[in-house]
Design an enzyme around this catalytic site. Structure first.
Site, mmCIF file in Angstrom:
data_model
loop_
_atom_site.group_PDB
_atom_site.id
_atom_site.type_symbol
_atom_site.label_atom_id
_atom_site.label_comp_id
_atom_site.label_asym_id
_atom_site.label_seq_id
_atom_site.Cartn_x
_atom_site.Cartn_y
_atom_site.Cartn_z
ATOM 1 N N ARG A 15 91.655 82.438 -27.775
ATOM 2 C CA ARG A 15 90.724 82.032 -26.723
ATOM 3 C C ARG A 15 89.338 81.927 -27.345
ATOM 4 O O ARG A 15 88.816 82.912 -27.883
ATOM 5 C CB ARG A 15 90.742 83.067 -25.594
ATOM 6 C CG ARG A 15 89.867 82.722 -24.400
ATOM 7 C CD ARG A 15 89.967 83.815 -23.344
ATOM 8 N NE ARG A 15 89.202 83.469 -22.143
ATOM 9 C CZ ARG A 15 87.901 83.732 -21.985
ATOM 10 N NH1 ARG A 15 87.223 84.342 -22.945
ATOM 11 N NH2 ARG A 15 87.290 83.388 -20.863
ATOM 12 N N LYS A 50 81.619 87.622 -30.036
ATOM 13 C CA LYS A 50 81.443 88.947 -29.445
ATOM 14 C C LYS A 50 80.509 89.816 -30.281
ATOM 15 O O LYS A 50 80.278 89.586 -31.463
ATOM 16 C CB LYS A 50 82.797 89.616 -29.219
ATOM 17 C CG LYS A 50 83.562 88.936 -28.092
ATOM 18 C CD LYS A 50 84.743 89.724 -27.593
ATOM 19 C CE LYS A 50 85.351 89.036 -26.354
ATOM 20 N NZ LYS A 50 86.539 89.750 -25.853
#
Length: 307
Positions: free
Chosen positions: A289, A250
């Protein structure tokens, strides 16, 4: 002898849950579970376009299983920053239609379950009809980035389907994220809203033992707001639900790794991602995840030894 004297055990922060996903329960907390990301989209921020072909998608899923994935999370719509999403009368042609999302995810889920009947499959969707079709095809978990809010039918649908449900926190929708005002105490905000949204879901009939929560790193959080979520992640245990996290590649990791004023590229974020995932495991995350299953699974084995 000196090294033996230095041995210690970090007190565990991770509670144990029997997460009821309908056809079975998963014993969360005794070790870290790995959820491998399988995006069958042309435009996801990290791996968009790589697995649009069903055979390629299934082959990648099998590879992730062999690398240590416990769950495969299949998504057919990108919710990257700026992406338009359905709801509130949205008519933008760029919004992925329900039909298109079904065409992307159902063949993959069906093929996965035919190949590995015991595989735990999650569907990453905020649309109730897609969730229903995915469960019929063999998925057992619905991973909703909107916290069951973008489709008002989702809570009742999940109650009826009696499946596992991941409720993720998001501030607004992707097309709104760049204009959101600062949140103040982001940790308190996310905790309060996740608690409230879970209560709404249970009032709609979703059983508590089927719900897991995700604080939603990056979803409507400014760069600097993700770091308190990471630093104070252990506070989310106060909610008394299993905790799912997704920080893989991210942008807040890229910003932290910036060199000479330039954020780290997706390819340069692996080590930062691994460090962040390890920190979250040590702070008690139940499910990670991730795109990089092998690296994460190896790190989790070591982190689990000391947590």
């Amino acid at each position: 002898m000196f090294h033996d004297q230095l041995r210690f055990k970090i007190p565990t922060m991770r509670s144990v849950f029997d997460w009821n996903i309908g056809t079975r329960t998963l014993a969360l907390g005794k070790r870290t579970f790995i959820m491998g990301v399988l995006n069958v989209t042309p435009d996801s921020f990290s791996d968009g376009g790589q697995y649009m072909d069903t055979e390629k998608a299934v082959a990648h899923a099998v590879t992730m299983i062999e690398q240590g994935a416990d769950i495969i999370d299949v998504g057919g719509e990108s919710t990257r920053p700026g992406a338009p999403v359905a709801g509130n009368g949205a008519s933008d042609k760029a919004v992925v239609s329900e039909k298109e999302e079904l065409n992307r995810v159902i063949p993959v889920i069906t093929a996965l379950k035919q190949k590995r009947r015991d595989l735990v499959v999650s569907v990453d969707t905020y649309k109730s009809n897609v969730a229903r079709a995915a469960l019929a095809a063999g998925a057992e978990i619905v991973n909703d980035v909107s916290g069951f809010r973008w489709d008002p039918k989702m809570p009742k649908t999940l109650a009826e389907l009696k499946c596992g449900a991941v409720m993720m926190h998001s501030r607004g929708k992707p097309e709104e994220w760049r204009s959101l005002t600062p949140a103040g105490d982001i940790v308190m905000l996310v905790k309060r809203e996740l608690r409230d949204w879970a209560d709404v879901a249970m009032m709609a009939g979703v059983k508590r033992e089927r719900i897991a929560l995700d604080p939603g790193f990056g979803f409507g959080k400014r760069f600097q707001e993700n770091y308190p979520l990471l630093r104070r992640f252990d506070e989310f245990h106060q909610l008394r639900y299993p905790l799912v996290v997704g920080v893989s590649r991210k942008s807040f990791i890229g910003r932290a790794l910036a060199r000479e004023g330039k954020d780290a590229s997706l390819e340069e974020r692996l080590y930062g991602t691994l460090a962040t995932e390890t920190a979250l495991i040590l702070k008690g995350a139940h499910i990670i995840r991730t795109h990089d299953v092998l690296a994460c699974a190896d790190a989790a084995k070591l982190a689990d030894v000391v947590s």
